[in-house]
Scaffold this active site. Structure first.
Site, short mmCIF file in Angstrom:
data_model
loop_
_atom_site.label_atom_id
_atom_site.label_comp_id
_atom_site.label_asym_id
_atom_site.label_seq_id
_atom_site.Cartn_x
_atom_site.Cartn_y
_atom_site.Cartn_z
N SER A 165 1.19 -0.83 0.24
CA SER A 165 -0.22 0.13 0.48
C SER A 165 0.76 0.70 0.35
O SER A 165 1.77 0.94 0.64
CB SER A 165 -0.87 0.18 1.11
OG SER A 165 -1.80 0.86 1.55
N TYR B 46 -2.22 -1.16 10.40
CA TYR B 46 -2.22 -0.90 9.02
C TYR B 46 -0.99 -0.88 8.10
O TYR B 46 -0.47 -1.00 7.69
CB TYR B 46 -3.74 -0.58 8.10
CG TYR B 46 -3.60 -0.87 6.64
CD1 TYR B 46 -4.58 -1.57 6.46
CD2 TYR B 46 -3.18 0.31 5.94
CE1 TYR B 46 -4.38 -1.84 4.72
CE2 TYR B 46 -3.32 0.21 4.45
CZ TYR B 46 -4.44 -0.48 3.73
OH TYR B 46 -4.62 -1.19 2.35
P1 NAD Z 1 -10.86 -5.93 0.19
O1 NAD Z 1 -11.64 -6.15 1.34
O2 NAD Z 1 -12.28 -6.43 -1.39
O3 NAD Z 1 -10.47 -7.72 -0.04
C1 NAD Z 1 -10.00 -8.32 0.78
C2 NAD Z 1 -9.51 -9.70 0.64
O4 NAD Z 1 -9.46 -10.53 1.64
C3 NAD Z 1 -10.79 -10.11 0.76
O5 NAD Z 1 -11.47 -11.61 -0.62
C4 NAD Z 1 -12.01 -10.90 1.82
O6 NAD Z 1 -12.31 -12.45 2.12
C5 NAD Z 1 -9.51 -11.57 2.23
N1 NAD Z 1 -9.92 -11.98 3.38
C6 NAD Z 1 -10.33 -10.95 4.42
N2 NAD Z 1 -9.81 -11.72 6.13
C7 NAD Z 1 -9.05 -12.67 5.57
C8 NAD Z 1 -8.83 -13.84 5.86
N3 NAD Z 1 -8.66 -13.60 7.66
N4 NAD Z 1 -8.34 -15.45 5.18
C9 NAD Z 1 -8.14 -15.00 4.08
N5 NAD Z 1 -8.95 -14.20 3.29
C10 NAD Z 1 -9.33 -13.08 3.68
O7 NAD Z 1 -9.76 -5.41 0.14
P2 NAD Z 1 -9.03 -4.79 -0.99
O8 NAD Z 1 -8.83 -3.28 -0.81
O9 NAD Z 1 -9.47 -5.58 -2.59
O10 NAD Z 1 -7.66 -5.56 -0.79
C11 NAD Z 1 -6.41 -6.39 -1.17
C12 NAD Z 1 -5.29 -5.67 -0.24
O11 NAD Z 1 -5.25 -4.52 -0.91
C13 NAD Z 1 -5.02 -4.95 1.18
O12 NAD Z 1 -4.54 -5.67 1.42
C14 NAD Z 1 -5.87 -3.97 0.87
O13 NAD Z 1 -4.72 -3.49 2.18
C15 NAD Z 1 -4.30 -3.53 -0.30
N6 NAD Z 1 -4.86 -1.99 -1.02
C16 NAD Z 1 -6.03 -1.69 -0.98
C17 NAD Z 1 -6.27 -0.69 -1.03
C18 NAD Z 1 -7.54 0.28 -1.64
O14 NAD Z 1 -7.45 1.52 -1.92
N7 NAD Z 1 -8.37 -1.00 -2.07
C19 NAD Z 1 -5.14 0.54 -1.30
C20 NAD Z 1 -4.36 -0.11 -1.02
C21 NAD Z 1 -3.69 -1.22 -0.38
#
Ligand code: NAD
Length: 261
Positions: A143, A156
């Site tokens: 991130s 985070y």
């Molecule tokens: P999201 O909430 O759409 O997806 C999260 C995924 O993690 C889902 O498939 C969920 O079921 C899974 N998950 C949650 N708890 C779990 C567990 N205990 N065991 C297994 N799976 C689990 O979120 P996203 O935005 O797609 O995020 C994905 C990654 O990207 C994360 O690591 C997040 O920190 C990172 N990220 C997101 C953003 C953003 O703006 N959305 C920015 C930077 C980084």
């Protein structure tokens, strides 16, 4: 179809960025192990669609990544069903927004377990098989918060800085084994993770929804646009190519210029 015959485990691929990466890898011919939580019918629909896209196999594994034993068992299944994992994407993650003095310790523990410690476990199980094959790709969804901080996101930001450090360390350890280790650091991507933190941010900062979107989320992103899932997935797919064999130990920003400031 440069990933034909390869197997990719994408954690947290039932939603958001992980699902986008799974689709990009399937479009390149990879077998996919989908992991994450969600509604059974929706997951089955996505799994079947991945097989159509790749012409290969897609399996769903419901391992809870906050549990070391569940991760070990997932890798045993991957070994049995696919002969091991060639491409590992540590993507599952969660967010919690709160001032430090009110931050619930159980939320801290859960975020560190999922956003950081899970990657330690998946990597330590994946590396021996990749070493044997002389080829592997490990990608973390870090991130912008692996490089800079924002208030109210102590767990985070800590976990993501840790993931960036883990990426560099392992990259050095496996550099001569045909394995690359990188992380991708998106800015704000419009996914359920971002949408769900809006109410708590409204509370923590005493703002309206529109103020949170414009004055918090997009304020630091000079392009004034959310990053798309497809943009992150395209970079992940590039990292699996032979052309990317010398990109390792890198933390690659896809953040609309956020961390250039
Ligand atoms: P999201 O909430 O759409 O997806 C999260 C995924 O993690 C889902 O498939 C969920 O079921 C899974 N998950 C949650 N708890 C779990 C567990 N205990 N065991 C297994 N799976 C689990 O979120 P996203 O935005 O797609 O995020 C994905 C990654 O990207 C994360 O690591 C997040 O920190 C990172 N990220 C997101 C953003 C953003 O703006 N959305 C920015 C930077 C980084």
């Amino acid at each position: 179809m440069h990933l034909k015959g390869k197997t990719a485990l994408v954690t947290g691929s039932t939603s958001g960025i992980g699902l986008g990466i799974a689709k990009a890898f399937a479009a390149a011919g990879a077998n996919i192990i989908v992991n994450g939580f969600g509604e059974a019918d929706a997951i089955e629909t996505e799994r079947a669609a991945l097989e159509v896209l790749s012409g290969g196999k897609a399996a769903y594994d419901d391992a809870d990544l906050t549990k070391a034993e569940a991760i070990e068992e997932m890798f045993q299944r991957a070994e049995k069903d696919f002969g091991g994992v060639d491409i590992l994407v540590n993507n599952a993650g969660m967010q919690f927004v709160s001032p430090i003095e009110d931050f619930p310790p159980e939320k801290w523990d859960m975020i560190i377990a999922l956003n950081l410690t899970a990657s330690f476990h998946t990597i330590r199980h994946a590396v021996p098989v990749m070493r044997k094959k002389g080829w592997g790709r490990i990608i973390g969804t870090a991130s912008a918060h692996s490089l800079v901080a924002s208030p109210f996101k102590s767990a985070y930001v800590t976990a993501k800085h840790g993931l960036a450090g883990l990426t560099k360390t392992v990259a050095l350890e496996v550099a001569d084994a045909g394995i690359t280790v990188n992380c991708i650091s998106p800015g704000y991507v419009w996914t359920p993770l971002v949408e769900n933190q809006i109410p708590d941010t409204m509370k923590a900062r005493k703002m309206t929804r529109e103020q949170v979107i414009n004055d918090v989320l997009l304020a630091g992103q000079p392009t004034k646009q959310f990053v798309t899932v497809e943009q992150v997935a395209a970079l992940a797919a590039f990292l699996t190519r032979d052309e990317a064999a010398n990109i390792t130990g890198a933390n690659l920003s896809v953040d609309g210029g956020w961390t250039a400031q």
